[in-house]
Design a protein around this motif. Structure first.
Motif, PDB file in Angstrom:
ATOM      1  N   ALA A 296     -27.957  22.616 -19.966  1.00 44.58           N
ATOM      2  CA  ALA A 296     -28.533  21.449 -19.299  1.00 44.58           C
ATOM      3  C   ALA A 296     -27.453  20.471 -18.855  1.00 44.58           C
ATOM      4  N   LEU A 297     -26.493  20.199 -19.733  1.00 46.87           N
ATOM      5  CA  LEU A 297     -25.426  19.262 -19.368  1.00 46.87           C
ATOM      6  C   LEU A 297     -24.572  19.800 -18.219  1.00 46.87           C
ATOM      7  N   ALA A 298     -24.222  21.084 -18.254  1.00 46.18           N
ATOM      8  CA  ALA A 298     -23.397  21.655 -17.189  1.00 46.18           C
ATOM      9  C   ALA A 298     -24.113  21.604 -15.852  1.00 46.18           C
ATOM     10  N   ALA A 299     -25.397  21.987 -15.828  1.00 44.22           N
ATOM     11  CA  ALA A 299     -26.150  21.942 -14.570  1.00 44.22           C
ATOM     12  C   ALA A 299     -26.331  20.513 -14.088  1.00 44.22           C
ATOM     13  N   GLY A 300     -26.594  19.578 -15.009  1.00 40.12           N
ATOM     14  CA  GLY A 300     -26.773  18.189 -14.616  1.00 40.12           C
ATOM     15  C   GLY A 300     -25.520  17.568 -14.040  1.00 40.12           C
ATOM     16  N   VAL A 301     -24.364  17.835 -14.638  1.00 36.08           N
ATOM     17  CA  VAL A 301     -23.109  17.280 -14.126  1.00 36.08           C
ATOM     18  C   VAL A 301     -22.770  17.887 -12.763  1.00 36.08           C
ATOM     19  N   THR A 302     -22.982  19.175 -12.585  1.00 30.59           N
ATOM     20  CA  THR A 302     -22.710  19.806 -11.293  1.00 30.59           C
ATOM     21  C   THR A 302     -23.573  19.204 -10.193  1.00 30.59           C
ATOM     22  N   ALA A 303     -24.870  19.038 -10.473  1.00 30.81           N
ATOM     23  CA  ALA A 303     -25.760  18.446  -9.474  1.00 30.81           C
ATOM     24  C   ALA A 303     -25.409  16.984  -9.216  1.00 30.81           C
ATOM     25  N   ALA A 304     -25.073  16.241 -10.264  1.00 39.17           N
ATOM     26  CA  ALA A 304     -24.723  14.832 -10.090  1.00 39.17           C
ATOM     27  C   ALA A 304     -23.439  14.670  -9.281  1.00 39.17           C
ATOM     28  N   ALA A 305     -22.472  15.576  -9.454  1.00 37.74           N
ATOM     29  CA  ALA A 305     -21.238  15.501  -8.674  1.00 37.74           C
ATOM     30  C   ALA A 305     -21.522  15.688  -7.191  1.00 37.74           C
ATOM     31  N   ALA A 306     -22.405  16.636  -6.852  1.00 37.91           N
ATOM     32  CA  ALA A 306     -22.752  16.841  -5.448  1.00 37.91           C
ATOM     33  C   ALA A 306     -23.485  15.640  -4.872  1.00 37.91           C
ATOM     34  N   LEU A 307     -24.413  15.074  -5.627  1.00 38.12           N
ATOM     35  CA  LEU A 307     -25.134  13.898  -5.148  1.00 38.12           C
ATOM     36  C   LEU A 307     -24.199  12.705  -4.968  1.00 38.12           C
ATOM     37  N   LEU A 308     -23.230  12.564  -5.860  1.00 41.25           N
ATOM     38  CA  LEU A 308     -22.277  11.462  -5.733  1.00 41.25           C
ATOM     39  C   LEU A 308     -21.444  11.604  -4.476  1.00 41.25           C
ATOM     40  N   LEU A 309     -20.993  12.817  -4.183  1.00 38.35           N
ATOM     41  CA  LEU A 309     -20.206  13.016  -2.966  1.00 38.35           C
ATOM     42  C   LEU A 309     -21.041  12.706  -1.722  1.00 38.35           C
TER      43      LEU A 309
END
Length: 356
Positions: A296-309
């Motif tokens: 869950a943490l790995a998927a959440g951080v990956t998605a959050a990084a894309a949204l931040l960009l």
């Protein structure tokens, strides 16, 4: 009217409109508050923030005994997670499919840029992905790691994950080569694929959750640094107000849900999974919980990084050189519209305006 722009005494009282001060692009691109400066500032802050989070992830999950114990439990818990184990056992072709998708993604990134004749941006995107992979290799090889107590060797580490670095690097590289109106749908879809690649590497035992999280932060830092450099060189321009937000909803909405659900569930479970005993044996239920928390943490951080960009590039177009400025407003109305072969300065014959 800009703060450094004042009319002469007796000049025209008519307020300036958008497009009247077109010549400022040549002389005020680096002025405080200019568009390029704002883009450079926020992307630079994004890069520094990603580096800080990457450092904290490394210190917490690699250098501390609690972090290593949690990472090992999440890696071992894949066997206790019957859903993941059954999926991998019944579909052994996922390994080849993951590798094939990485190759196809690399080819797609280059093909889109070359077909659209964005040769320089394609080279920059490919070079940035290679740079991120090189940094990943250097960290895997030279980052300090604790030693094993029994053999005296170094603790095996895949920090960060090369597969996730490549997948998310391809997703972020699409920012430079796809049209502005298709950016959200392209980057969002590719980021979902990158999250799936990271989830597979954890479920297959190739990487720990911290490796995937570190890869996402590393790619975000590298690409934010690249965008800050492009803004410094004047390679960005304001995008249209009707941008890629609405067409990109089919990809960005699932990405946002993944980020919120992944980070929320992961942080909720993290408190329970960190309280593992200092030595084995562990309860299989605790191992399974640690594995799902890491996923869950790995998927959440990956998605959050894309949204931040995507958020940092809101209404920012990096697709090609800035558009040429045209004369408009009361100055052209007073002086007349010039022909294509006629060079006209920014001021009319009565010189009722100056830049100070």
């Amino acid at each position: 009217m800009a703060s450094y722009d004042r009319p002469r005494a007796g000049g025209s009282p008519r307020p300036l409109e958008t497009g009247d001060t077109w010549w400022y692009a040549a002389v005020a691109g680096e002025a405080a508050g200019s568009f390029s400066t704002r883009v450079r500032t926020r992307t630079r802050r994004g890069s520094l923030g990603a580096v800080l989070l990457l450092t904290l992830t490394y210190a917490g999950l690699v250098l501390t005994a609690t972090g290593r114990r949690w990472s090992d439990a999440a890696l071992t818990g894949r066997r206790a997670d019957t859903a993941a184990a059954t999926l991998l056992r019944e579909h052994p072709s996922l390994a080849g499919l993951t590798t094939g998708s990485l190759v196809a993604g690399s080819v797609l990134l280059l093909a889109v840029g070359l077909i659209r004749k964005r040769y320089a941006l394609t080279g920059i995107a490919a070079g940035t992905v290679v740079t991120a992979l090189a940094l990943t290799g250097l960290l895997q090889r030279y980052a300090p790691r604790p030693r094993l107590a029994d053999a005296g060797g170094l603790l095996p580490s895949g920090f960060p994950s090369a597969q996730t670095t490549l997948a998310l690097g391809i997703a972020f590289g699409l920012v430079l080569v796809v049209p502005y109106r298709l950016r959200s749908i392209a980057v969002g879809s590719a980021a979902l694929w990158a999250a799936a690649v990271g989830a597979y590497t954890i479920a297959a035992g190739q990487h720990r959750p911290g490796d995937v999280i570190a890869a996402a932060l590393l790619v975000l830092a590298v690409f934010c640094g690249l965008l800050a450099f492009l803004a410094r060189k004047g390679r960005v321009r304001p995008g249209p107000r009707r941008g890629p937000a609405l067409p990109g909803l089919p990809a960005t909405v699932p990405l946002a849900l993944l980020a919120v659900a992944g980070l929320g569930a992961g942080l909720w479970l993290l408190g329970d999974t960190l309280a593992l005993p200092a030595a084995a044996p562990y309860d299989p239920a605790e191992l399974r919980l640690a594995h799902r928390c890491g996923q869950a943490l790995a998927a959440g951080v990956t998605a959050a990084a894309a949204l931040l960009l995507l958020g940092l590039l809101r209404r920012v177009d990096v697709d090609g050189a800035p558009a040429a400025y045209r004369l408009g407003g009361p100055f052209v109305e007073a002086a007349g519209v010039p022909g294509d072969d006629q060079v006209v300065g920014p001021f009319t014959e009565d010189l009722d305006h100056e830049i100070s």
